[in-house]
Design an enzyme around this catalytic site. Structure first.
Site, short mmCIF file in Angstrom:
data_model
loop_
_atom_site.label_atom_id
_atom_site.label_comp_id
_atom_site.label_asym_id
_atom_site.label_seq_id
_atom_site.Cartn_x
_atom_site.Cartn_y
_atom_site.Cartn_z
N GLY A 17 7.94 43.98 83.79
CA GLY A 17 8.38 45.33 83.65
C GLY A 17 7.33 46.38 84.05
O GLY A 17 6.26 46.16 84.60
N ASP A 41 17.23 39.89 82.90
CA ASP A 41 16.76 41.09 82.96
C ASP A 41 17.86 41.86 84.22
O ASP A 41 18.24 40.95 84.99
CB ASP A 41 15.37 41.35 83.60
N ASP A 65 22.57 42.90 82.29
CA ASP A 65 22.43 44.20 81.95
C ASP A 65 23.10 44.18 80.90
O ASP A 65 24.02 43.92 80.32
CB ASP A 65 23.43 44.91 83.15
N VAL A 66 21.90 44.49 79.72
CA VAL A 66 22.48 44.55 78.29
C VAL A 66 23.58 45.67 78.05
O VAL A 66 23.92 45.82 77.06
CB VAL A 66 20.96 44.72 77.35
N ASN A 92 14.50 42.09 73.51
CA ASN A 92 13.34 43.13 74.08
C ASN A 92 13.64 44.12 74.97
O ASN A 92 12.83 45.27 74.85
CB ASN A 92 12.29 42.17 74.79
N SER A 147 9.49 49.31 66.54
CA SER A 147 8.58 50.24 66.79
C SER A 147 7.51 50.97 65.48
O SER A 147 8.63 51.35 64.69
CB SER A 147 8.87 51.40 67.81
N TYR A 160 14.15 58.09 71.86
CA TYR A 160 13.64 56.77 71.83
C TYR A 160 13.31 56.32 70.14
O TYR A 160 13.80 55.29 69.99
CB TYR A 160 12.29 56.64 72.49
N LYS A 164 14.96 53.21 67.84
CA LYS A 164 14.09 52.27 67.42
C LYS A 164 14.45 52.18 65.84
O LYS A 164 14.58 51.09 65.10
CB LYS A 164 12.73 52.33 67.61
N1 LIG Z 1 4.96 48.97 75.63
C1 LIG Z 1 4.42 49.51 74.14
O1 LIG Z 1 3.44 50.22 73.87
C2 LIG Z 1 5.73 49.27 73.28
C3 LIG Z 1 5.26 49.84 71.85
C4 LIG Z 1 6.29 49.57 70.81
C5 LIG Z 1 7.55 48.97 71.19
N2 LIG Z 1 7.63 48.53 72.50
C6 LIG Z 1 9.15 48.01 72.75
O2 LIG Z 1 8.57 46.51 73.33
C7 LIG Z 1 9.58 46.31 74.39
C8 LIG Z 1 9.12 46.00 75.51
O3 LIG Z 1 8.46 47.17 76.25
P1 LIG Z 1 7.45 46.95 77.44
O4 LIG Z 1 6.35 48.16 77.38
O5 LIG Z 1 7.26 45.88 77.82
O6 LIG Z 1 8.61 47.68 78.43
P2 LIG Z 1 8.94 47.53 79.93
O7 LIG Z 1 9.45 48.63 80.77
O8 LIG Z 1 7.39 46.90 80.48
O9 LIG Z 1 9.80 46.19 80.14
C9 LIG Z 1 11.13 46.38 79.78
C10 LIG Z 1 12.10 45.54 80.66
O10 LIG Z 1 13.53 45.67 80.22
C11 LIG Z 1 14.37 45.86 81.29
N3 LIG Z 1 15.42 46.51 81.15
C12 LIG Z 1 15.70 47.86 81.04
N4 LIG Z 1 16.88 48.14 81.13
C13 LIG Z 1 17.57 46.96 81.00
C14 LIG Z 1 19.16 46.66 81.19
N5 LIG Z 1 20.03 47.65 81.10
N6 LIG Z 1 19.30 45.57 80.92
C15 LIG Z 1 18.39 44.36 81.06
N7 LIG Z 1 17.10 44.73 81.16
C16 LIG Z 1 16.60 45.93 81.22
C17 LIG Z 1 13.33 46.29 82.46
O11 LIG Z 1 13.56 46.08 83.71
C18 LIG Z 1 11.89 45.78 82.08
O12 LIG Z 1 11.84 44.46 82.81
C19 LIG Z 1 10.69 47.29 74.25
O13 LIG Z 1 11.66 47.24 73.36
C20 LIG Z 1 9.86 48.71 73.94
O14 LIG Z 1 10.81 49.76 73.26
C21 LIG Z 1 6.77 48.74 73.34
#
Ligand SMILES: NC(=O)c1ccc[n+]([C@@H]2O[C@H](COP(=O)([O-])OP(=O)(O)OC[C@H]3O[C@@H](n4cnc5c(N)ncnc54)[C@H](O)[C@@H]3O)[C@@H](O)[C@H]2O)c1
Length: 256
Positions: A17, A41, A65-66, A92, A147, A160, A164
């Protein structure tokens, strides 16, 4: 002997991601404990699947695609054809943890709807896609990604954070509805995960660093490796008597 031997998991958002790429790490952690894993994904997950297979695991990469019910149905079908069951769903995939701040008056309704289509409606549709199989099995683990920001609040990201919040509430309602089917539904939540990108952002902006670290009881980073144990626990039989709960992995920025 792995803690997830003979289990089949689907992890959405499992490509490399933009941000922390947590989904790819989640998929690898589940596979390391013996689960067969479908990586779903918008983007190609083949390289993550290849890493899992080269370590001796089994993985299937699907484009999904979710926001699209049909594509999630295809994801579930492909998983059943390849692995024969669906025991674990990790909801996720999400957008927006990396969006620039938007004050509420400048937040377009269309941006709100787009965010909710992925972050709230998406996990709901994913549950619908796997539920018939989990019900047949009388067993399942749904793990939603929440979150810490829903407890502390966060300015300028109303869509956002509220999305959550919906996930946390959805966890409780689904857990109550699906408990009689032997399906556990839990949330795992955390605050900012430190990645190379976020470390760079904090170096560039000390005020941002102070906002992240200020409220923490322990002045430590949280890396992706710090949340994997909790994820595996929620996926495994060790949490079979736990549903409707939120497992918060947080160095004390919020207390429940
Ligand atoms: N990174 C952080 O600090 C953090 C903190 C709290 C919560 N989160 C949560 O953790 C999870 C992962 O976050 P991350 O930082 O790894 O994000 P990221 O952006 O690195 O990865 C998200 C992935 O979701 C995919 N995606 C987006 N839209 C999509 C769709 N419509 N269908 C299918 N796939 C789709 C993207 O292609 C990507 O690979 C998320 O739910 C995020 O809200 C992240």
């Amino acid at each position: 002997m792995g803690r997830l031997d003979n289990r089949v998991a689907i992890v959405t958002g499992a490509a490399h991601g933009e941000r922390a790429a947590l989904g790819s790490h989640f998929a690898k952690a589940l596979a390391a404990e013996g689960a067969k894993v479908t990586l779903a994904d918008l983007k190609d997950c083949a390289s993550v699947a290849a890493e899992i297979e080269s370590s001796g695991g089994q993985a299937l990469s699907v484009r999904a695609d979710v926001r699209d019910e049909q594509s999630l149905h295809a994801m579930a079908q492909a998983t059943l054809e390849r692995f024969g069951s669906i025991d674990i769903l990790v909801n996720n995939a999400a957008v927006g943890s990396n969006i620039p701040p938007v004050p509420v008056l400048e937040l377009e309704a269309s941006a709100w709807d787009e965010m909710y289509a992925v972050n709230v409606r998406g996990p709901f549709l994913c549950v619908k896609a796997v539920l018939p199989q989990m019900r047949r099995q009388k067993y399942g683990k749904v793990i939603n990604i929440g979150s810490a920001t829903i407890y502390s609040g966060l300015p300028n990201r109303l869509h956002y954070v509220s999305g959550k919040g919906a996930i946390h509430v959805m966890t409780r309602s689904l857990a109550r509805e699906l408990g009689p089917d032997g399906i556990c539904v839990n949330t795992i939540a955390y605050g900012l995960i430190t990645s190379a990108l976020t470390e760079h952002e904090m170096e560039q902006d000390p005020a941002h660093r102070a906002r992240v670290f200020g409220p923490r009881m322990m002045q430590v980073h949280v890396h992706v490796g710090d949340v994997l144990g909790g994820l595996v626990f929620l996926a495994s039989a060790e949490s079979d008597r736990m549903t409707g709960q939120c497992l918060m992995i947080d160095p004390g920025s919020v207390c429940l």
